[in-house]
Design an enzyme around this catalytic site. Structure first.
Site, PDB file in Angstrom:
ATOM      1  N   GLY A 132       0.873  -1.264   0.196  1.00  0.00           N
ATOM      2  CA  GLY A 132       0.021  -0.014   0.012  1.00  0.00           C
ATOM      3  C   GLY A 132       0.762   1.111   0.058  1.00  0.00           C
TER       4      GLY A 132
ATOM      5  N   ILE B 147       1.682   3.728   2.591  1.00  0.00           N
ATOM      6  CA  ILE B 147       2.720   4.017   3.361  1.00  0.00           C
ATOM      7  C   ILE B 147       3.544   2.808   3.387  1.00  0.00           C
ATOM      8  CG2 ILE B 147       3.162   4.608   5.699  1.00  0.00           C
ATOM      9  CD1 ILE B 147       0.334   5.826   5.981  1.00  0.00           C
TER      10      ILE B 147
ATOM     11  N   THR C 100      -3.766   5.963  13.845  1.00  0.00           N
ATOM     12  CA  THR C 100      -4.351   7.126  13.186  1.00  0.00           C
ATOM     13  C   THR C 100      -4.480   8.131  14.124  1.00  0.00           C
ATOM     14  OG1 THR C 100      -5.609   8.167  11.833  1.00  0.00           O
ATOM     15  CG2 THR C 100      -6.324   5.943  12.714  1.00  0.00           C
ATOM     16  N   ASP C 101      -4.359   9.376  14.008  1.00  0.00           N
ATOM     17  CA  ASP C 101      -5.149  10.437  14.888  1.00  0.00           C
ATOM     18  C   ASP C 101      -6.613  10.399  14.931  1.00  0.00           C
ATOM     19  OD1 ASP C 101      -5.474  11.408  12.460  1.00  0.00           O
ATOM     20  OD2 ASP C 101      -4.404  13.218  12.834  1.00  0.00           O
ATOM     21  N   GLU C 102      -7.376   9.570  13.917  1.00  0.00           N
ATOM     22  CA  GLU C 102      -8.654   9.928  13.894  1.00  0.00           C
ATOM     23  C   GLU C 102      -9.242   9.205  15.196  1.00  0.00           C
ATOM     24  OE1 GLU C 102     -10.559   9.548  10.107  1.00  0.00           O
ATOM     25  OE2 GLU C 102      -8.607   9.953   9.005  1.00  0.00           O
TER      26      GLU C 102
ATOM     27  N   TYR D  60     -14.638   3.690  10.044  1.00  0.00           N
ATOM     28  CA  TYR D  60     -12.855   3.617   9.766  1.00  0.00           C
ATOM     29  C   TYR D  60     -12.226   3.666  11.230  1.00  0.00           C
ATOM     30  CZ  TYR D  60      -8.044   5.001   9.109  1.00  0.00           C
ATOM     31  OH  TYR D  60      -6.723   5.049   9.079  1.00  0.00           O
ATOM     32  N   ALA D  61     -12.319   5.042  11.786  1.00  0.00           N
ATOM     33  CA  ALA D  61     -11.665   5.257  12.929  1.00  0.00           C
ATOM     34  C   ALA D  61     -12.095   4.320  14.184  1.00  0.00           C
ATOM     35  CB  ALA D  61     -12.062   6.715  13.440  1.00  0.00           C
TER      36      ALA D  61
ATOM     37  N   LYS E 260     -10.061   1.334  13.800  1.00  0.00           N
ATOM     38  CA  LYS E 260      -8.753   1.427  13.997  1.00  0.00           C
ATOM     39  C   LYS E 260      -8.740   1.572  15.662  1.00  0.00           C
ATOM     40  CE  LYS E 260      -5.754   1.954  11.809  1.00  0.00           C
ATOM     41  NZ  LYS E 260      -4.503   0.868  11.168  1.00  0.00           N
TER      42      LYS E 260
ATOM     43  N   LYS F 175      -7.745   9.683  -2.295  1.00  0.00           N
ATOM     44  CA  LYS F 175      -7.352  10.515  -1.144  1.00  0.00           C
ATOM     45  C   LYS F 175      -7.253  11.902  -1.430  1.00  0.00           C
ATOM     46  CE  LYS F 175      -7.412   6.947   1.682  1.00  0.00           C
ATOM     47  NZ  LYS F 175      -6.334   6.017   2.445  1.00  0.00           N
TER      48      LYS F 175
ATOM     49  N   TYR G 179     -15.387  19.681   0.338  1.00  0.00           N
ATOM     50  CA  TYR G 179     -16.379  19.094   1.150  1.00  0.00           C
ATOM     51  C   TYR G 179     -16.987  20.543   2.122  1.00  0.00           C
ATOM     52  CZ  TYR G 179     -15.899  14.081   1.116  1.00  0.00           C
ATOM     53  OH  TYR G 179     -16.094  12.716   0.646  1.00  0.00           O
TER      54      TYR G 179
ATOM     55  N   ASN H 218      -9.094  22.434   4.675  1.00  0.00           N
ATOM     56  CA  ASN H 218      -8.929  21.884   3.338  1.00  0.00           C
ATOM     57  C   ASN H 218      -9.061  22.853   2.323  1.00  0.00           C
ATOM     58  OD1 ASN H 218      -8.957  19.317   4.471  1.00  0.00           O
ATOM     59  ND2 ASN H 218     -11.189  18.833   4.267  1.00  0.00           N
TER      60      ASN H 218
HETATM   61  P1  NAD Z   1      -3.544   1.807   1.767  1.00  0.00           P
HETATM   62  O1  NAD Z   1      -4.910   1.596   1.541  1.00  0.00           O
HETATM   63  O2  NAD Z   1      -2.683   2.737   0.684  1.00  0.00           O
HETATM   64  O3  NAD Z   1      -2.755   0.350   1.792  1.00  0.00           O
HETATM   65  C1  NAD Z   1      -3.520  -0.568   2.659  1.00  0.00           C
HETATM   66  C2  NAD Z   1      -2.668  -1.783   2.200  1.00  0.00           C
HETATM   67  O4  NAD Z   1      -3.198  -2.976   2.968  1.00  0.00           O
HETATM   68  C3  NAD Z   1      -3.010  -2.198   0.784  1.00  0.00           C
HETATM   69  O5  NAD Z   1      -1.810  -2.562   0.223  1.00  0.00           O
HETATM   70  C4  NAD Z   1      -3.974  -3.461   0.936  1.00  0.00           C
HETATM   71  O6  NAD Z   1      -3.635  -4.340  -0.255  1.00  0.00           O
HETATM   72  C5  NAD Z   1      -3.671  -3.860   2.211  1.00  0.00           C
HETATM   73  N1  NAD Z   1      -4.579  -4.883   2.809  1.00  0.00           N
HETATM   74  C6  NAD Z   1      -5.793  -4.549   2.992  1.00  0.00           C
HETATM   75  N2  NAD Z   1      -6.771  -5.369   3.703  1.00  0.00           N
HETATM   76  C7  NAD Z   1      -5.708  -6.404   3.684  1.00  0.00           C
HETATM   77  C8  NAD Z   1      -5.925  -7.769   4.186  1.00  0.00           C
HETATM   78  N3  NAD Z   1      -7.215  -8.019   4.718  1.00  0.00           N
HETATM   79  N4  NAD Z   1      -4.920  -8.665   4.221  1.00  0.00           N
HETATM   80  C9  NAD Z   1      -3.723  -8.077   3.634  1.00  0.00           C
HETATM   81  N5  NAD Z   1      -3.444  -6.941   3.468  1.00  0.00           N
HETATM   82  C10 NAD Z   1      -4.633  -6.131   3.261  1.00  0.00           C
HETATM   83  O7  NAD Z   1      -3.379   2.512   3.132  1.00  0.00           O
HETATM   84  P2  NAD Z   1      -2.238   3.471   3.991  1.00  0.00           P
HETATM   85  O8  NAD Z   1      -2.676   4.810   3.654  1.00  0.00           O
HETATM   86  O9  NAD Z   1      -0.884   3.004   3.410  1.00  0.00           O
HETATM   87  O10 NAD Z   1      -2.344   3.120   5.349  1.00  0.00           O
HETATM   88  C11 NAD Z   1      -1.394   2.237   6.034  1.00  0.00           C
HETATM   89  C12 NAD Z   1      -1.761   2.110   7.537  1.00  0.00           C
HETATM   90  O11 NAD Z   1      -1.399   3.480   8.079  1.00  0.00           O
HETATM   91  C13 NAD Z   1      -3.324   1.907   7.901  1.00  0.00           C
HETATM   92  O12 NAD Z   1      -3.333   1.104   9.027  1.00  0.00           O
HETATM   93  C14 NAD Z   1      -4.011   3.335   8.041  1.00  0.00           C
HETATM   94  O13 NAD Z   1      -4.889   3.393   9.321  1.00  0.00           O
HETATM   95  C15 NAD Z   1      -2.699   3.979   8.742  1.00  0.00           C
HETATM   96  N6  NAD Z   1      -2.588   5.553   8.747  1.00  0.00           N
HETATM   97  C16 NAD Z   1      -2.768   6.139   7.510  1.00  0.00           C
HETATM   98  C17 NAD Z   1      -2.718   7.554   7.458  1.00  0.00           C
HETATM   99  C18 NAD Z   1      -2.916   8.192   5.967  1.00  0.00           C
HETATM  100  O14 NAD Z   1      -3.126   9.451   5.778  1.00  0.00           O
HETATM  101  N7  NAD Z   1      -2.856   7.371   5.098  1.00  0.00           N
HETATM  102  C19 NAD Z   1      -2.417   8.164   8.410  1.00  0.00           C
HETATM  103  C20 NAD Z   1      -2.136   7.686   9.718  1.00  0.00           C
HETATM  104  C21 NAD Z   1      -2.412   6.230   9.989  1.00  0.00           C
END
Ligand code: NAD
Length: 329
Positions: free
Chosen positions: A10, A12, A127-129, A151-152, A155, A190, A208, A250
């Site tokens: 994904g 991050i 997440t901060d959410e 979602y929040a 988490k 996003k 929004y 935003n």
């Molecule tokens: P993303 O949606 O880009 O990536 C999620 C990844 O998880 C994808 O590769 C997806 O294929 C994989 N995935 C989903 N369901 C799965 C499952 N059941 N089994 C195995 N793999 C699975 O998300 P992201 O933005 O990279 O976020 C990564 C983490 O960071 C998440 O836990 C999110 O809550 C947290 N986070 C994100 C942000 C942000 O701004 N994007 C901020 C704070 C925390």
């Protein structure tokens, strides 16, 4: 050292894997990284292309809720860094089942397996959410959880399961909670990549409500550096905030994106507000700064300029992803 990175295909997670294998984080040379990823609509092997031939990378296609598979994969790893999640608030408002399944059940499946296999450290990425919304000031890690979106809530539930593993079984679990990330390889649903790619297509971008909601933006490389510090030096059982980026409404962010993409306000469509839209998130990151010496280093203007340029130059990355996902925008 051998680490398992869930969700490593994904946005991050793949940044964390690319940085770890290229030696720009703290992990030692020769580190072995296993990625476990289901490759949902938001995950793609193209995110790992720069390290696809790295001898330290193993990819396993699978679901974090598959207990048998997880048990087979977790065995032999020193640490788990758990990114895998359903991550888009708007999708959780349309249906929360996948969020509960992956984010809660998936986390519990991994935690129990990691305990059985005596994994040294489990880093749970959150997440901060989980705190809800704050009008003024910033949350410390002692703030009670009060999530608003499905979602929040999912988490927050997974955070509590992770802390319960630590308190009940003495497992070495550490949680990170970060603000909004931006950067390369983010699926274009996003806010930032959605805006850039829509403007490239000559289409309007949505804003929004009145655009007054405030978010703190942190470059994905600063988030991954914080997670890496916590992986190597964090305290077992602790929660660490990773924020300290740039707070913007935003509307302010939309103005910056329009400028960066050479478009005007006629390209913006004001749409009705997201249900239960949190007004503001703000993290106090004193703990990670004072305990671990964390400092974000990417100035927002530089990070945003790089991100805009990257999407403009990499249409071949995002267009096929949208087609594959059957994404209508
Ligand atoms: P993303 O949606 O880009 O990536 C999620 C990844 O998880 C994808 O590769 C997806 O294929 C994989 N995935 C989903 N369901 C799965 C499952 N059941 N089994 C195995 N793999 C699975 O998300 P992201 O933005 O990279 O976020 C990564 C983490 O960071 C998440 O836990 C999110 O809550 C947290 N986070 C994100 C942000 C942000 O701004 N994007 C901020 C704070 C925390």
């Amino acid at each position: 050292m051998k680490i398992l990175v869930t969700g490593g295909a994904g946005f991050i997670g793949s940044h964390f894997v690319r940085s770890t294998l290229s030696g720009s984080l703290l992990s030692p040379a020769g580190i072995q990284v296993t990625v476990l990823d289901k490759l949902t609509y938001s995950g793609s092997l193209s995110n790992l292309k720069p390290v696809a031939d790295h001898p330290g990378l193993t990819f396993v296609h699978g679901d974090v809720t598959d207990a048998e598979l997880v048990d087979a994969v977790v065995s032999g790893h020193d640490a788990v860094v758990h990114f895998a999640a359903e991550s888009h608030v708007d999708r959780s408002l349309m249906g929360a089942r996948d969020f509960v399944t992956t984010n809660v059940l998936g986390t519990q499946t991994l935690l129990e397996s990691a305990r059985r296999h005596r994994v040294d450290r489990f880093v749970h990425v959150s997440t901060d959410e989980v705190y809800g919304s704050i009008a003024r000031g910033s949350w410390t890690e002692r703030q009670p959880l009060s999530p608003h979106s499905p979602y929040a809530a999912s988490k927050a539930s997974s955070d509590l399961m992770a802390l319960a593993e630590h308190h009940s079984h003495g497992m070495d679990v550490v949680i990170t909670r970060c603000s909004n990330n931006y950067g390369r390889y983010q699926f274009p649903e996003k806010l930032i990549p959605l805006a850039i790619t829509r403007l490239m297509e000559g289409r309007k971008i949505p804003l929004y409500g009145d655009g007054s909601n405030v978010r703190d933006w942190l470059h994905v490389s600063d988030h991954c550096a914080g997670i890496d510090l916590v992986l190597h030096h964090g305290r077992a059982g602790a929660v660490y905030h990773i924020g300290g980026g740039t707070e913007l409404t935003n509307k302010e962010l939309t103005g910056l994106l329009l400028d960066a993409c050479g478009a005007g306000w006629e390209s913006v469509e004001f749409v009705s507000d997201r249900k239960g839209h949190d007004a503001r998130y703000s993290l106090d990151s004193t703990r990670i700064r004072e305990e671990l010496g964390y400092r974000p280093v990417v100035p927002f203007t530089d990070g945003l300029a790089d991100t805009v340029r990257w999407y403009q130059e990499n249409r071949g990355w995002w267009e096929p992803l949208l087609t594959r996902a059957g994404f209508t925008r």
